[in-house]
Design a protein around this motif. Structure first.
Motif, mmCIF file in Angstrom:
data_model
loop_
_atom_site.group_PDB
_atom_site.id
_atom_site.type_symbol
_atom_site.label_atom_id
_atom_site.label_comp_id
_atom_site.label_asym_id
_atom_site.label_seq_id
_atom_site.Cartn_x
_atom_site.Cartn_y
_atom_site.Cartn_z
ATOM 1 N N UNK A 232 -11.802 38.162 -19.179
ATOM 2 C CA UNK A 232 -11.396 39.153 -20.179
ATOM 3 C C UNK A 232 -9.954 39.611 -19.931
ATOM 4 N N UNK A 233 -9.636 39.903 -18.686
ATOM 5 C CA UNK A 233 -8.286 40.362 -18.352
ATOM 6 C C UNK A 233 -7.231 39.314 -18.671
ATOM 7 N N UNK A 234 -7.535 38.056 -18.343
ATOM 8 C CA UNK A 234 -6.575 36.983 -18.619
ATOM 9 C C UNK A 234 -6.342 36.858 -20.121
ATOM 10 N N UNK B 188 -14.976 40.019 -16.164
ATOM 11 C CA UNK B 188 -13.804 40.896 -16.265
ATOM 12 C C UNK B 188 -12.512 40.123 -16.061
ATOM 13 N N UNK C 73 -14.467 54.682 -19.162
ATOM 14 C CA UNK C 73 -15.564 55.613 -19.411
ATOM 15 C C UNK C 73 -16.375 56.037 -18.209
ATOM 16 N N UNK D 79 -4.098 39.159 -13.720
ATOM 17 C CA UNK D 79 -4.876 39.527 -14.912
ATOM 18 C C UNK D 79 -6.330 39.768 -14.557
ATOM 19 N N UNK D 80 -6.840 38.989 -13.609
ATOM 20 C CA UNK D 80 -8.239 39.143 -13.205
ATOM 21 C C UNK D 80 -8.472 40.503 -12.576
ATOM 22 N N UNK E 180 -11.994 47.317 -16.970
ATOM 23 C CA UNK E 180 -13.367 47.482 -17.445
ATOM 24 C C UNK E 180 -14.164 48.384 -16.515
ATOM 25 N N UNK F 253 -6.612 43.084 -12.848
ATOM 26 C CA UNK F 253 -6.402 44.079 -13.894
ATOM 27 C C UNK F 253 -7.655 44.230 -14.758
ATOM 28 N N UNK F 254 -8.233 43.108 -15.152
ATOM 29 C CA UNK F 254 -9.438 43.144 -15.996
ATOM 30 C C UNK F 254 -10.600 43.820 -15.302
ATOM 31 N N UNK F 255 -10.782 43.529 -14.028
ATOM 32 C CA UNK F 255 -11.882 44.144 -13.279
ATOM 33 C C UNK F 255 -11.682 45.656 -13.207
ATOM 34 N N UNK G 107 -2.907 34.520 -13.372
ATOM 35 C CA UNK G 107 -4.349 34.606 -13.594
ATOM 36 C C UNK G 107 -4.997 35.603 -12.654
ATOM 37 N N UNK H 182 -6.977 39.151 -22.468
ATOM 38 C CA UNK H 182 -6.398 40.390 -23.007
ATOM 39 C C UNK H 182 -4.882 40.421 -22.804
ATOM 40 N N UNK H 183 -4.459 40.235 -21.576
ATOM 41 C CA UNK H 183 -3.017 40.277 -21.309
ATOM 42 C C UNK H 183 -2.314 39.088 -21.957
ATOM 43 N N UNK I 294 -13.825 55.326 -26.511
ATOM 44 C CA UNK I 294 -15.166 55.577 -25.992
ATOM 45 C C UNK I 294 -15.340 57.020 -25.539
ATOM 46 N N UNK I 295 -14.265 57.758 -25.453
ATOM 47 C CA UNK I 295 -14.353 59.137 -24.989
ATOM 48 C C UNK I 295 -14.995 60.025 -26.052
ATOM 49 N N UNK J 238 -21.855 56.428 -25.494
ATOM 50 C CA UNK J 238 -21.647 54.998 -25.623
ATOM 51 C C UNK J 238 -22.970 54.416 -26.097
ATOM 52 N N UNK K 239 -23.544 48.213 -24.168
ATOM 53 C CA UNK K 239 -23.776 47.665 -22.832
ATOM 54 C C UNK K 239 -24.752 46.497 -22.907
ATOM 55 N N UNK L 173 -12.446 46.744 -27.726
ATOM 56 C CA UNK L 173 -12.036 47.433 -26.497
ATOM 57 C C UNK L 173 -11.025 48.547 -26.770
#
Lengths: 197, 197
Positions: free
Chosen positions: B165-167, B162, A174, A162-163, A170, A165-167, A159, B169-170, B116-117, B122, B127, B112
């Motif tokens: 989201x990361x948890x 984030x 961009x 992943x956290x 995101x 990584x997520x931070x 966890x 996503x992975x 976005x490039x 954007x 946002x 995601x």
DNA sequence: TCCTATATTGAACCTCGTTCAAATGGAGGC
DNA sequence: GCCTCCATTTGAACGAGGTTCAATATAGGA
């Protein structure tokens, strides 16, 4: 003893990995094109398919190298900190991850952009590379939270990875809405400091 | 008063968004193809380019809808929990996010995955949609951590989003190595429970 | 109704990844 | 050294996909 053909193939294979690595590092995964690679390598388009089944596998080989560098950089960040409190070691790893990602954004992005659905074969070393990172995280986490069961330590380890990584993901997404570097590191520090308080 | 042409265009625009939404929901962003969309909509390929500058913008419009549904689902998960402890409200939102992502994996992934490039623009509402989610998270976080400065509350809010989201996503990435749903939710619960202890 | 500006169409263009028939080159036998 | 045979390499050609634009069709006003 390798035949003339075999050494020629192996040379080409290495050359393609190096050229492709440069492309991905500078312009990202989508810029990896068979034709331009062939021109750079001074070979025919078909030659690429003699040493790799497809471009996907070349990209995997390149990602393998990137993963190695990433692992080394994160491991290097904690190896010197033997007497440092566990919490600080965690933060140091998180920030090392951020450092690698922001210094090698295109290559690091490619690690997670690659289409894992293709061929349904996730190389075993892909997961193995992640496990290496998890190993480094497990020690401080177990130290900080002796109250947790081994299963929960494992979940917390994954966890936390992943956290972070997520931070970072995101945060680096961009330029326009990209979060300033010091804000990303503050988020990582805040989250990781919550552990074991 | 809208001219005949204008209403025809508007109808086509809506039809394309709905057909495209079905495609993305069922098969993901990469399955969104101009030619097959034209066949389904009963129009010419060129007609698509009369109502959208390119497929990227159609995908953005579809993502806009997905974002709306996501926001509603997460908001719905906390709206009923007025007397629940802040920590549990946080966890409820995290799990609602996981629910949405696992019930709408392809559409949520498209949010995601989109490049976005392209065009460097954007959309502001992208946002803005995230800000709506942040608003829901801010209240419990501020409650749990009155010791933090407003800036740090903000960083923690974004960091927690984030992280979840990361948890997710992975965790949802790839069937083969996909983490079982209950393990993902355990990771989310563990991480979010660390806050304000 | 006819005429002109506007909108729509879909064949054609371009860029890709990938293939495979033809050309090339290497290795063993003479 | 030379010839033959088979593996290797080649790059033109294929198919898929996004996007364009000259040709066609359609509004909407006179």
């Amino acid at each position: 003893m390798p035949s003339k053909t075999e050494t020629r193939r192996e040379n080409l294979r290495q050359r393609l990995i190096e050229l492709g690595e440069a492309v991905i590092t500078e312009q990202g995964l989508p810029a990896l094109k068979a034709r331009s690679l062939a021109v750079e390598a001074g070979c025919s388009v078909g030659a690429i398919y003699n040493v790799f089944p497809d471009l996907h596998h070349l990209a995997l080989a390149i990602n393998g190298r990137t993963f190695k560098r990433l692992g080394e950089q994160v491991a290097g960040a904690v190896s010197a900190l033997t007497d440092t409190p566990a919490c600080e070691r965690l933060v140091a790893m998180g920030l090392a991850y951020l450092d690698f990602a922001s210094e090698n954004t295109a290559a690091w992005t490619a690690l997670f952009e690659i289409d894992m659905a293709v061929g349904e074969e996730i190389p075993h070393w892909y997961m193995a590379a992640l496990e290496v990172l998890f190993d480094h995280i497990r020690r401080p986490v177990a130290e900080l939270r002796p109250d947790l069961s081994p299963e929960d330590v494992e979940f917390l380890v994954r966890g936390l990875f992943s956290s972070v990584h997520g931070i970072v993901w995101l945060g680096l997404q961009k330029r326009i809405s990209a979060v300033p570097r010091h804000e990303i590191s503050r988020m990582i520090t805040l989250i990781l400091s919550e552990i074991g308080e």
